[in-house]
Design an enzyme around this catalytic site. Structure first.
Site, PDB file in Angstrom:
ATOM      1  N   CYS A 112      25.034  66.486  39.416  1.00 41.43           N
ATOM      2  CA  CYS A 112      26.064  65.530  39.027  1.00 41.43           C
ATOM      3  C   CYS A 112      27.454  66.032  39.416  1.00 41.43           C
ATOM      4  O   CYS A 112      27.764  66.152  40.594  1.00 41.43           O
ATOM      5  CB  CYS A 112      25.934  65.230  37.531  1.00 41.43           C
ATOM      6  SG  CYS A 112      26.812  63.755  36.975  1.00 41.43           S
ATOM      7  N   HIS A 113      28.319  66.350  38.453  1.00 40.90           N
ATOM      8  CA  HIS A 113      29.656  66.871  38.734  1.00 40.90           C
ATOM      9  C   HIS A 113      29.673  68.394  38.821  1.00 40.90           C
ATOM     10  O   HIS A 113      30.712  68.988  39.104  1.00 40.90           O
ATOM     11  CB  HIS A 113      30.643  66.399  37.665  1.00 40.90           C
ATOM     12  CG  HIS A 113      31.006  64.951  37.794  1.00 40.90           C
ATOM     13  ND1 HIS A 113      30.172  63.939  37.366  1.00 40.90           N
ATOM     14  CD2 HIS A 113      32.089  64.348  38.319  1.00 40.90           C
ATOM     15  CE1 HIS A 113      30.737  62.773  37.612  1.00 40.90           C
ATOM     16  NE2 HIS A 113      31.901  62.983  38.190  1.00 40.90           N
TER      17      HIS A 113
END
Length: 189
Positions: A112-113
């Site tokens: 994800c991030h």
């Protein structure tokens, strides 16, 4: 089990790491026989979130990033969560910790991030990876080759886009950690 005798660090921000992206990889690693160590910016506990909005759960922190180094671990997991990932990439100690895994050729998994920490660590030149789509420009600007795929593996680096990819992410992460150091991981250090 595949990871018996291996110790894996998993980064968690004091607040803001995506709950499922912390909990599911930690559980998969433990079930595969690894010792999992939650590393954060400070000692105590960390509070996760669900979809960056709702409170998640509270997790004990096993070690502050200032007290550990990559040499004490066989691999690293970097969960996402917009706020948590931003806190991690904003910490010089956390970024140095991440870079240490690449310098040692040790496998790293980020979802994800989480790849924001890889951008800050300067380890993406010539690497193929994925992330949450909003990080694509950051990754390209850091020299990485961003692709939209469920999971991407590149010389010991495992990346995925979002919680929906966790099953594939966890499976490939365990494979790479079982293989151990990768010579190709060092080329970015």
């Amino acid at each position: 089990m595949q990871l018996d005798g291996k110790t894996i660090a998993i980064l968690i921000a004091p607040r803001g790491t995506e709950d499922v992206e912390f909990v599911r990889p930690a559980k998969a690693l433990t079930e595969a026989g690894a010792k999992v160590v939650a590393v954060s910016l400070e000692e105590g506990t960390a509070e996760t979130v669900n979809q960056d909005l709702d409170p998640g759960s509270t997790h004990p922190v096993d070690a502050a990033v200032s007290d550990v180094s990559a040499s004490g671990f066989d691999g690293l997991v970097i969960p996402g969560g917009t706020v948590g990932a931003d806190k991690i990439r904003g910490s010089a100690e956390a970024v140095a910790f991440v870079r240490g895994f690449f310098e040692a050729g040790k496998p790293v998994a980020a979802i994800c991030h989480g790849p924001w920490a890889l951008v800050e660590a300067g380890v993406l030149e010539g690497r193929r990876l994925t992330s949450f789509p909003s990080l694509a420009t950051d990754i390209r600007n850091a020299g990485g080759d961003w692709t939209d795929a469920e999971v991407v593996v590149d010389q010991g680096l495992v990346t995925s886009r979002k919680p929906d990819d966790l099953e594939a992410f966890c499976a490939r992460m365990i494979e790479e950690f079982a293989e151990g150091p990768h010579a190709g991981q060092r080329r970015c250090a």
